[in-house]
Design an enzyme around this catalytic site. Structure first.
Site, short mmCIF file in Angstrom:
data_model
loop_
_atom_site.label_atom_id
_atom_site.label_comp_id
_atom_site.label_asym_id
_atom_site.label_seq_id
_atom_site.Cartn_x
_atom_site.Cartn_y
_atom_site.Cartn_z
N LYS A 37 0.59 -1.22 0.28
CA LYS A 37 0.73 -0.15 0.10
C LYS A 37 0.99 1.40 0.36
O LYS A 37 1.82 1.14 0.48
CB LYS A 37 -0.60 0.20 1.35
CG LYS A 37 -2.07 1.07 1.06
CD LYS A 37 -3.69 0.39 1.05
CE LYS A 37 -4.89 0.86 0.60
NZ LYS A 37 -5.75 0.29 0.13
N GLY B 246 -20.05 7.78 5.38
CA GLY B 246 -18.83 8.13 4.02
C GLY B 246 -19.49 7.12 2.66
O GLY B 246 -19.17 6.20 2.99
N GLY C 264 -18.81 7.89 -0.44
CA GLY C 264 -17.28 8.19 -1.35
C GLY C 264 -17.53 7.32 -2.93
O GLY C 264 -19.06 6.52 -2.77
N HIS C 265 -16.60 6.81 -3.69
CA HIS C 265 -16.48 6.49 -4.58
C HIS C 265 -17.51 5.03 -3.78
O HIS C 265 -18.48 4.25 -4.74
CB HIS C 265 -15.34 5.44 -5.24
CG HIS C 265 -14.48 7.10 -5.66
ND1 HIS C 265 -14.41 8.17 -4.78
CD2 HIS C 265 -14.58 7.46 -6.82
CE1 HIS C 265 -13.74 8.68 -5.99
NE2 HIS C 265 -14.16 8.45 -7.04
N VAL C 266 -17.02 4.22 -3.61
CA VAL C 266 -17.56 3.21 -3.34
C VAL C 266 -19.48 2.92 -2.37
O VAL C 266 -20.25 2.00 -2.74
CB VAL C 266 -16.69 2.52 -1.85
CG1 VAL C 266 -17.80 0.85 -1.34
CG2 VAL C 266 -15.15 2.14 -2.11
P1 NAD Z 1 -13.44 8.22 -1.29
O1 NAD Z 1 -12.20 8.90 -0.78
O2 NAD Z 1 -14.20 7.76 -2.81
O3 NAD Z 1 -14.52 8.80 0.16
C1 NAD Z 1 -14.17 8.46 1.22
C2 NAD Z 1 -14.99 9.38 2.13
O4 NAD Z 1 -15.24 8.96 3.36
C3 NAD Z 1 -15.75 10.57 1.52
O5 NAD Z 1 -16.80 10.98 1.12
C4 NAD Z 1 -15.22 11.39 2.60
O6 NAD Z 1 -15.09 12.78 2.88
C5 NAD Z 1 -15.48 10.38 3.60
N1 NAD Z 1 -15.05 9.81 4.78
C6 NAD Z 1 -14.20 10.54 5.05
N2 NAD Z 1 -13.57 10.54 6.94
C7 NAD Z 1 -15.54 10.24 7.33
C8 NAD Z 1 -15.47 10.80 8.58
N3 NAD Z 1 -14.86 10.32 9.22
N4 NAD Z 1 -17.12 10.44 8.53
C9 NAD Z 1 -17.50 10.64 7.84
N5 NAD Z 1 -16.96 10.24 6.38
C10 NAD Z 1 -15.89 10.42 6.42
O7 NAD Z 1 -12.77 6.13 -0.78
P2 NAD Z 1 -13.15 5.15 -1.19
O8 NAD Z 1 -12.67 4.76 -2.07
O9 NAD Z 1 -15.28 4.96 -1.47
O10 NAD Z 1 -13.00 4.03 0.15
C11 NAD Z 1 -13.50 4.06 1.59
C12 NAD Z 1 -13.26 3.19 2.41
O11 NAD Z 1 -13.11 1.84 1.07
C13 NAD Z 1 -11.90 3.06 2.36
O12 NAD Z 1 -11.51 2.81 3.85
C14 NAD Z 1 -11.35 2.81 1.68
O13 NAD Z 1 -9.83 2.15 2.11
C15 NAD Z 1 -11.89 1.11 1.51
N6 NAD Z 1 -11.75 0.14 0.41
C16 NAD Z 1 -11.73 1.04 -1.03
C17 NAD Z 1 -11.58 0.24 -2.53
C18 NAD Z 1 -12.07 1.02 -2.82
O14 NAD Z 1 -12.33 0.30 -4.95
N7 NAD Z 1 -11.61 2.14 -3.74
C19 NAD Z 1 -11.85 -1.00 -2.25
C20 NAD Z 1 -11.05 -1.61 -0.94
C21 NAD Z 1 -11.84 -0.72 0.39
#
Ligand code: NAD
Length: 368
Positions: A94, A194, A196-198
């Site tokens: 990572k 949260g 975001g993308h996921v």
């Molecule tokens: P992202 O950055 O698109 O979304 C994360 C969201 O969480 C953001 O909108 C951010 O503002 C919000 N956030 C951060 N801290 C917060 C809090 N304390 N309270 C409320 N909201 C908060 O990230 P993502 O790609 O959606 O990933 C989300 C999680 O899933 C991460 O932990 C990431 O490591 C994990 N993950 C993602 C993937 C992937 O394919 N994108 C794969 C495996 C794991």
């Protein structure tokens, strides 16, 4: 021959870079600083028994450097177990870039970062994570071939998040089956932290399945978008732990399941996509059991994105990705059964499965 141990996180020193590297059993940790572009990055390679290490690059404004080091060490360790449990031939790695992803990104910074990744000679392959997207991967790809999750227009598999979200949705269903006896989510109250993308794609699946969804995010524009687009309820970010819910789905950052927050939870299931949800694997895994809450081990439920980017390396086939992602449902049920039979936490049961595969393959390789 046992080559990978599962040292409880509580036994790993909290400070001292070498002590932490030793405690978490990393193979290599590389630091990179480039004044001209403002790049400050760390790549952590945890384990390469199964193959080259793969894991996304997180772009985050850490409070201090110690926090950044700890995050990249914990995240990369999690990737080793994630790839192993998902049956992939990849190791765990990572990277983090220190900065504000909304204001500090530039082509120069990502191209410098691409050169840094390239200098590791393929021992680390990067992809998207919190704060990075397909555009950033496109810039990185100009400098190294050791990148995946590049745009579909460039022959890549694009954003892995929808697959992470789909796998997480299936994992929530499997957890509901285990806890309630059926996996029907209609009418179930689900709170997503949260969006975001996921998180956003997960919410879409949940609504389609008839769940009643409450969301939160630290960014108000994200909340407004979700309320307007999907008609979901929303709360302030610190209120999410007190929401009346059946299922809590952490999809923001790690370590949000700490003693204080777990004490506030009134749900039956915790199942979300965030990495490293348990602030302390043993302590908080046991706390959840004592509260009667079923915990879906994060590195098992959120493997869909890793499955997708790993397939890009082999020659992309969407059908294969969907097949492998759908296996998350039964894998979780198997883990829940082991945890129950062996009287251990679901996290420990998942680690056992992953470590068994790592050690089996290591002993196979040593006999070649
Ligand atoms: P992202 O950055 O698109 O979304 C994360 C969201 O969480 C953001 O909108 C951010 O503002 C919000 N956030 C951060 N801290 C917060 C809090 N304390 N309270 C409320 N909201 C908060 O990230 P993502 O790609 O959606 O990933 C989300 C999680 O899933 C991460 O932990 C990431 O490591 C994990 N993950 C993602 C993937 C992937 O394919 N994108 C794969 C495996 C794991």
């Amino acid at each position: 021959m046992s080559v990978v141990k599962s040292k409880p996180e509580i036994d790993v020193p909290q400070e001292g870079i070498f002590s932490q590297i030793e405690g978490y059993e990393h193979e290599q940790v590389a630091f990179f600083n480039d004044k001209a572009s403002g790049l400050r990055s760390i790549v952590a390679i945890h384990n390469t028994i199964l193959g080259p290490s793969l894991g996304g690059t997180r772009f985050w404004n850490y409070n201090n450097e110690a926090e950044a080091v700890r995050d990249v060490l914990r995240l990369s360790r999690g990737m080793t177990f994630k790839a192993a449990a998902a049956g992939l031939n990849l190791g765990g790695g990572k990277a983090i870039i220190i900065g504000n992803s909304r204001t500090d990104k530039s082509e120069a910074l990502f191209r410098r970062y691409g050169k840094f990744v390239n200098s590791l000679g393929g021992k680390y392959i990067t992809a998207e994570d919190v704060g990075t997207n397909t555009q950033d991967m496109e810039w990185i790809a100009l400098e190294t071939k050791h990148v995946t999750g590049i745009p579909e227009s460039m022959g890549g598999s694009g954003d892995p998040s929808p697959f992470t979200a789909y796998g997480t949705f299936l994992g929530i269903k499997a957890s509901a089956k285990q806890m309630f006896g059926n996996d029907d989510l209609s009418g179930r109250k689900v709170a997503v932290q949260g969006i975001g993308h996921v998180g956003e794609v997960l919410v879409k699946h949940l609504i389609e399945a008839g769940a009643k969804v409450t969301v939160t995010d630290i960014h108000k524009d994200r909340i407004q978008h979700m309320v307007k687009t999907y008609g979901v309820s929303a709360v302030e970010s610190d209120e999410i732990y007190d929401v009346d819910m059946d299922i809590y789905s952490p999809c923001a950052l790690g370590a949000t399941l700490n003693t204080e927050n777990i004490n506030r939870l009134k749900c039956h299931i915790v199942a979300g996509a965030a990495n490293n949800q348990l602030a302390d694997e043993k302590l908080h895994g046991n706390m959840l059991i004592e509260k009667g809450i079923l915990y879906a081990p994060d590195f098992v439920i959120n493997a869909g994105g890793l499955i997708n980017v790993s397939c890009e390396l082999e020659g992309y086939n969407r059908e294969r990705v969907m097949d492998q992602t759908e296996k998350i449902y039964n894998r979780l049920l198997e883990i829940y059964t082991i945890a129950k039979e062996d009287n251990i936490t679901t996290q420990e049961a998942a680690m056992q499965l992953a470590i068994k595969r790592l050690n089996d393959i290591a002993s196979l390789n040593s006999r070649r």
